[in-house]
Design a protein around this motif. Structure first.
Motif, PDB file in Angstrom:
ATOM      1  N   LEU A 185     136.573 -37.672  35.480  1.00  0.00           N
ATOM      2  CA  LEU A 185     136.543 -36.217  35.353  1.00  0.00           C
ATOM      3  C   LEU A 185     135.898 -35.803  34.035  1.00  0.00           C
ATOM      4  O   LEU A 185     135.063 -34.886  33.996  1.00  0.00           O
ATOM      5  CB  LEU A 185     137.964 -35.651  35.451  1.00  0.00           C
ATOM      6  CG  LEU A 185     138.092 -34.124  35.329  1.00  0.00           C
ATOM      7  CD1 LEU A 185     137.326 -33.427  36.441  1.00  0.00           C
ATOM      8  CD2 LEU A 185     139.569 -33.714  35.359  1.00  0.00           C
ATOM      9  N   ALA A 186     136.266 -36.491  32.944  1.00  0.00           N
ATOM     10  CA  ALA A 186     135.672 -36.184  31.637  1.00  0.00           C
ATOM     11  C   ALA A 186     134.168 -36.432  31.658  1.00  0.00           C
ATOM     12  O   ALA A 186     133.387 -35.642  31.106  1.00  0.00           O
ATOM     13  CB  ALA A 186     136.336 -37.029  30.549  1.00  0.00           C
ATOM     14  N   GLN A 187     133.755 -37.522  32.304  1.00  0.00           N
ATOM     15  CA  GLN A 187     132.325 -37.806  32.402  1.00  0.00           C
ATOM     16  C   GLN A 187     131.601 -36.715  33.176  1.00  0.00           C
ATOM     17  O   GLN A 187     130.500 -36.292  32.802  1.00  0.00           O
ATOM     18  CB  GLN A 187     132.094 -39.140  33.099  1.00  0.00           C
ATOM     19  CG  GLN A 187     130.608 -39.478  33.282  1.00  0.00           C
ATOM     20  CD  GLN A 187     130.348 -40.467  34.383  1.00  0.00           C
ATOM     21  OE1 GLN A 187     131.279 -41.072  34.897  1.00  0.00           O
ATOM     22  NE2 GLN A 187     129.100 -40.634  34.766  1.00  0.00           N
ATOM     23  N   SER A 188     132.218 -36.247  34.260  1.00  0.00           N
ATOM     24  CA  SER A 188     131.563 -35.232  35.081  1.00  0.00           C
ATOM     25  C   SER A 188     131.423 -33.907  34.333  1.00  0.00           C
ATOM     26  O   SER A 188     130.385 -33.245  34.419  1.00  0.00           O
ATOM     27  CB  SER A 188     132.335 -35.030  36.387  1.00  0.00           C
ATOM     28  OG  SER A 188     133.605 -34.426  36.155  1.00  0.00           O
ATOM     29  N   VAL A 189     132.451 -33.535  33.579  1.00  0.00           N
ATOM     30  CA  VAL A 189     132.404 -32.269  32.832  1.00  0.00           C
ATOM     31  C   VAL A 189     131.415 -32.361  31.672  1.00  0.00           C
ATOM     32  O   VAL A 189     130.566 -31.483  31.481  1.00  0.00           O
ATOM     33  CB  VAL A 189     133.813 -31.893  32.318  1.00  0.00           C
ATOM     34  CG1 VAL A 189     133.747 -30.683  31.395  1.00  0.00           C
ATOM     35  CG2 VAL A 189     134.747 -31.615  33.494  1.00  0.00           C
ATOM     36  N   TYR A 206     123.621 -32.209  30.978  1.00  0.00           N
ATOM     37  CA  TYR A 206     122.554 -32.030  31.962  1.00  0.00           C
ATOM     38  C   TYR A 206     122.018 -30.602  31.931  1.00  0.00           C
ATOM     39  O   TYR A 206     120.797 -30.377  31.967  1.00  0.00           O
ATOM     40  CB  TYR A 206     123.113 -32.356  33.346  1.00  0.00           C
ATOM     41  CG  TYR A 206     122.118 -32.335  34.471  1.00  0.00           C
ATOM     42  CD1 TYR A 206     121.034 -33.205  34.486  1.00  0.00           C
ATOM     43  CD2 TYR A 206     122.277 -31.462  35.549  1.00  0.00           C
ATOM     44  CE1 TYR A 206     120.132 -33.210  35.533  1.00  0.00           C
ATOM     45  CE2 TYR A 206     121.385 -31.458  36.600  1.00  0.00           C
ATOM     46  CZ  TYR A 206     120.310 -32.332  36.592  1.00  0.00           C
ATOM     47  OH  TYR A 206     119.423 -32.332  37.640  1.00  0.00           O
ATOM     48  N   ASN A 207     122.939 -29.631  31.837  1.00  0.00           N
ATOM     49  CA  ASN A 207     122.510 -28.236  31.788  1.00  0.00           C
ATOM     50  C   ASN A 207     121.791 -27.897  30.487  1.00  0.00           C
ATOM     51  O   ASN A 207     120.878 -27.068  30.469  1.00  0.00           O
ATOM     52  CB  ASN A 207     123.707 -27.307  31.993  1.00  0.00           C
ATOM     53  CG  ASN A 207     124.109 -27.211  33.454  1.00  0.00           C
ATOM     54  OD1 ASN A 207     123.301 -27.465  34.344  1.00  0.00           O
ATOM     55  ND2 ASN A 207     125.366 -26.848  33.701  1.00  0.00           N
ATOM     56  N   VAL A 266     123.215 -25.892  36.567  1.00  0.00           N
ATOM     57  CA  VAL A 266     123.832 -26.152  37.872  1.00  0.00           C
ATOM     58  C   VAL A 266     125.346 -26.111  37.733  1.00  0.00           C
ATOM     59  O   VAL A 266     125.901 -26.286  36.643  1.00  0.00           O
ATOM     60  CB  VAL A 266     123.391 -27.529  38.423  1.00  0.00           C
ATOM     61  CG1 VAL A 266     121.875 -27.572  38.600  1.00  0.00           C
ATOM     62  CG2 VAL A 266     123.857 -28.669  37.507  1.00  0.00           C
ATOM     63  N   SER A 267     126.026 -25.908  38.844  1.00  0.00           N
ATOM     64  CA  SER A 267     127.487 -25.890  38.855  1.00  0.00           C
ATOM     65  C   SER A 267     128.034 -27.310  38.759  1.00  0.00           C
ATOM     66  O   SER A 267     127.305 -28.298  38.941  1.00  0.00           O
ATOM     67  CB  SER A 267     127.988 -25.232  40.141  1.00  0.00           C
ATOM     68  OG  SER A 267     127.636 -26.029  41.264  1.00  0.00           O
ATOM     69  N   TRP A 268     129.360 -27.420  38.526  1.00  0.00           N
ATOM     70  CA  TRP A 268     129.993 -28.735  38.445  1.00  0.00           C
ATOM     71  C   TRP A 268     129.855 -29.480  39.768  1.00  0.00           C
ATOM     72  O   TRP A 268     129.523 -30.663  39.800  1.00  0.00           O
ATOM     73  CB  TRP A 268     131.463 -28.584  38.074  1.00  0.00           C
ATOM     74  CG  TRP A 268     132.192 -29.893  38.006  1.00  0.00           C
ATOM     75  CD1 TRP A 268     132.221 -30.779  36.966  1.00  0.00           C
ATOM     76  CD2 TRP A 268     132.987 -30.491  39.053  1.00  0.00           C
ATOM     77  NE1 TRP A 268     132.984 -31.876  37.291  1.00  0.00           N
ATOM     78  CE2 TRP A 268     133.465 -31.730  38.550  1.00  0.00           C
ATOM     79  CE3 TRP A 268     133.341 -30.082  40.340  1.00  0.00           C
ATOM     80  CZ2 TRP A 268     134.287 -32.559  39.301  1.00  0.00           C
ATOM     81  CZ3 TRP A 268     134.148 -30.918  41.103  1.00  0.00           C
ATOM     82  CH2 TRP A 268     134.621 -32.142  40.575  1.00  0.00           C
ATOM     83  N   SER A 269     130.091 -28.786  40.882  1.00  0.00           N
ATOM     84  CA  SER A 269     130.002 -29.448  42.188  1.00  0.00           C
ATOM     85  C   SER A 269     128.583 -29.917  42.480  1.00  0.00           C
ATOM     86  O   SER A 269     128.390 -30.981  43.080  1.00  0.00           O
ATOM     87  CB  SER A 269     130.492 -28.507  43.291  1.00  0.00           C
ATOM     88  OG  SER A 269     129.724 -27.321  43.325  1.00  0.00           O
ATOM     89  N   GLU A 322     121.428 -37.628  39.380  1.00  0.00           N
ATOM     90  CA  GLU A 322     121.648 -37.897  37.950  1.00  0.00           C
ATOM     91  C   GLU A 322     123.044 -38.446  37.721  1.00  0.00           C
ATOM     92  O   GLU A 322     123.227 -39.457  37.030  1.00  0.00           O
ATOM     93  CB  GLU A 322     121.449 -36.600  37.165  1.00  0.00           C
ATOM     94  CG  GLU A 322     122.200 -36.486  35.844  1.00  0.00           C
ATOM     95  CD  GLU A 322     121.568 -37.263  34.708  1.00  0.00           C
ATOM     96  OE1 GLU A 322     122.226 -37.420  33.661  1.00  0.00           O
ATOM     97  OE2 GLU A 322     120.413 -37.723  34.877  1.00  0.00           O
ATOM     98  N   PHE A 323     124.052 -37.799  38.310  1.00  0.00           N
ATOM     99  CA  PHE A 323     125.436 -38.220  38.109  1.00  0.00           C
ATOM    100  C   PHE A 323     125.689 -39.602  38.706  1.00  0.00           C
ATOM    101  O   PHE A 323     126.276 -40.478  38.056  1.00  0.00           O
ATOM    102  CB  PHE A 323     126.394 -37.203  38.723  1.00  0.00           C
ATOM    103  CG  PHE A 323     127.846 -37.602  38.638  1.00  0.00           C
ATOM    104  CD1 PHE A 323     128.542 -37.472  37.447  1.00  0.00           C
ATOM    105  CD2 PHE A 323     128.506 -38.119  39.746  1.00  0.00           C
ATOM    106  CE1 PHE A 323     129.881 -37.858  37.358  1.00  0.00           C
ATOM    107  CE2 PHE A 323     129.842 -38.501  39.663  1.00  0.00           C
ATOM    108  CZ  PHE A 323     130.526 -38.366  38.474  1.00  0.00           C
TER     109      PHE A 323
END
Length: 223
Positions: free
Chosen positions: A143-147, A153-154, A165-168, A175-176
């Motif tokens: 979760l921390a990596q995604s946030v 990325y933004n 882009v949004s989180w989803s 990229e993720f």
């Protein structure tokens, strides 16, 4: 000195971990500022870099892959075996084992943890606490990596005059998953190597290896 000797393994790896994180912070800062200057932007200080999403995503993506490795290995070795590996139980001993083998409930000993004598939910939680904690740390790191990854990325997209882009959208982006899977595959290969190589190779005195003279087919035996 005796306390250090009794805890030397954990203390040594804690010190190495701190040194590695500090080294990563310094090296990452130099690389980040090099790219900043190449883009005509101002360099940042070490505290600013350590608090940035760029540093956070690099740390978190490595943590989540490491804890995924440990979580999977802890859980699957309950049910799966590898003949000849000291990392495996003997073939035929798959499963969670009996209460007597695990020394829980009425089979608990005088110095057993208090929760080993418990019943119901407390016993289940304690019986699975290692896997649960490893799994929880993996999920929190993911979760921390995604946030942090979304923020980094933004930031790059805004620099290129593109919409954020949004989180989803980020967690479903190439990229993720490129960042995640390149770490996962290396960790899974490392576990596979340890399981298989320990069948045929030895390290004298290591609890991760069989005794030097143990047959290759010996399973679950540590030196």
């Amino acid at each position: 000195m005796r306390r250090f000797r009794d805890n030397a393994l954990s203390v040594t790896f804690l010190v190495l971990f701190v040194l590695a994180v500090c080294g990563q912070a310094v090296a990452g800062l130099l690389d980040y500022n090099d790219r900043q200057m190449a883009a005509g932007a101002e360099p940042v200080s070490l505290p600013d870099y350590v608090a940035s999403s760029s540093f956070a995503v690099d740390v978190a993506e490595n943590w989540q892959s490491e804890y995924l490795q440990f979580f999977l290995f802890i859980v699957v070795t309950v049910w799966l075996v590898q003949r000849g590996s000291p990392e495996s139980k003997e073939p035929g001993e798959e499963g969670a084992e009996s209460d007597e083998q695990q020394r829980i409930g009425r089979y608990a000993e005088a110095d057993s943890p208090a929760w080993a004598r418990a019943r119901g939910l407390r016993l289940w939680l304690f019986s699975n606490s290692l896997g649960l904690v490893m799994g929880a740390v993996f999920l929190l790191s993911w979760l921390a990596q995604s946030v942090a990854g979304q923020a980094a990325y933004n930031a790059d997209r805004l620099t290129d005059l593109r919409d954020p882009v949004s989180w989803s959208a980020y967690v479903s982006s190439p990229e993720f998953w490129n960042r995640s899977l390149q770490n996962w595959q290396s960790e899974l290969l490392a576990v596979l190597s340890m399981v298989v190589l320990s069948i045929y190779l030895r390290q004298r005195g290591s609890p991760e290896s069989k005794p030097v003279g143990a047959p290759h087919a010996s399973t679950g035996v540590e030196g």
